[in-house]
Each structure stands twice: as structure tokens, then as C-alpha cells.
Design an enzyme around this catalytic site. Structure first.
Site, PDB file in Angstrom:
ATOM      1  CG  HIS A  39      46.735  38.477   7.814  1.00  0.00           C
ATOM      2  ND1 HIS A  39      45.380  38.744   7.800  1.00  0.00           N
ATOM      3  CD2 HIS A  39      47.342  39.653   8.083  1.00  0.00           C
ATOM      4  CE1 HIS A  39      45.182  40.028   8.060  1.00  0.00           C
ATOM      5  NE2 HIS A  39      46.369  40.609   8.238  1.00  0.00           N
ATOM      6  CG  HIS A 117      48.298  41.580  16.973  1.00  0.00           C
ATOM      7  ND1 HIS A 117      49.138  42.648  16.691  1.00  0.00           N
ATOM      8  CD2 HIS A 117      47.101  41.886  16.436  1.00  0.00           C
ATOM      9  CE1 HIS A 117      48.460  43.560  16.022  1.00  0.00           C
ATOM     10  NE2 HIS A 117      47.228  43.126  15.840  1.00  0.00           N
TER      11      HIS A 117
END
Length: 166
Positions: A39, A117
Site C-alpha cells: 500500500h 513510497h
């Protein structure tokens, strides 16, 4: 319970990340998040007994759908390797405004620039990897409030609620 707000990934983006993880496994070792845990975190909320304030913050999100793209060589923070996300003003604005709203609701937020990220591996052991994350993209249509639990030594994420972007 530990809470965070995140973007859950499309099958195409997840597949690109899994391809990079497979290449990393051939070059070293570490703790690889399972596919269902991949995620993009927008804001980590920490420990909370009641998700009501987090749900309220999520309900106030106001932005339309936008593109999210991954690809290229992984970055790192110490022994954590991550897939970068293409810079996008809508994503940046969403994360920064969401974190400001969370601060106003009493959630402690880190005071450092947000860097989008997706974690590929923690506790990396190996040489500098020769890996490229394949390019993939998706349209972000919702934000999720997730709960993180440690069960039998495994990290399990459960969606508590979500907000559709319009």
C-alpha cells in the site's frame, strides 16, 4: 490498535511490485510484505483506542481521482527498500492537507517532508540490488482507513472505512 490512512493498490501496480520483490529475493534476504499488505501510506496515526477521529478526518477529504504511477530503481532508508511513486501534485496536496487536518484533530504527525513510497522489503541483507520496478499506473479512486494488527507473528491490515474520491 494502530491506524493509518492509505491508498490500496490496483492489481497492475501490485504485480509490478511483486515482480520487483521476486528479483530482490534472488539477490538477498529480508522481511517482505505479503501482496495483500502492499500500500501507499498517506498518514500514520499510531495507537488509537477509537477510530472515530480518524474516520472524521477521512470523511473531510476533498479531492477527485488522480493517477498514481510506480517504476524505476528502488530507493532506500537504511535497510528498508522501497518503490518510488511518480511525483504528482494531487497526491502531494492530498497527503499534506490530510496530515495537517490530522494534527488539528490531535494526531501526532512526523514533522518532515512526506516522501511517497511503497515498502518492498525491510531489514534488507545483501549487496546493492540490481532491480528495477516495472512501470505501472492506476487511477486512485478511494482512500482507506486501515488497522494494523500483529497476529501469530504476521502483520494483518483490516480496512475500517474508506472514502471515495469525486
Amino acid at each position: 490498535m494502530r491506524l493509518f490512512l492509505a491508498i490500496q493498490l490496483s492489481p497492475a501496480v501490485r504485480e509490478a511490485l511483486l515482480t520487483a520483490q521476486d528479483a530482490l529475493r534472488r539477490q538477498g534476504r529480508g522481511s517482505f510484505p505479503p501482496p495483500e499488505n502492499l500500500h501507499l501510506t498517506l498518514a500514520f496515526l499510531g495507537e488509537a483506542e477509537d477510530p472515530t477521529r480518524a474516520r472524521a478526518a477521512l470523511s473531510e477529504v476533498s479531492c477527485g481521482p488522480f493517477s498514481l504511477a510506480v517504476g524505476g530503481p528502488p530507493g532506500h532508508f537504511g535497510d528498508l527498500l522501497w518503490a518510488g511513486v511518480r511525483a504528482d501534485p494531487a497526491l502531494e496536496e492530498l497527503a499534506v492537507s490530510l496530515q495537517a487536518d490530522l494534527r488539528s484533530r490531535g494526531f501526532c504527525q512526523e514533522d518532515r517532508p512526506w516522501l511517497p513510497h511503497i515498502t518492498l522489503v525491510r531489514r534488507w541483507r545483501g549487496e546493492a540490488p540490481q532491480v528495477t520496478v516495472p512501470h505501472a499506473s492506476m487511477v486512485v479512486r478511494q482512500i482507506s482507513l486501515l488497522r494494523s494488527d500483529q497476529i501469530d507473528g504476521k502483520r494483518i491490515y483490516t480496512e475500517l472505512s474508506h472514502k471515495s474520491l469525486r
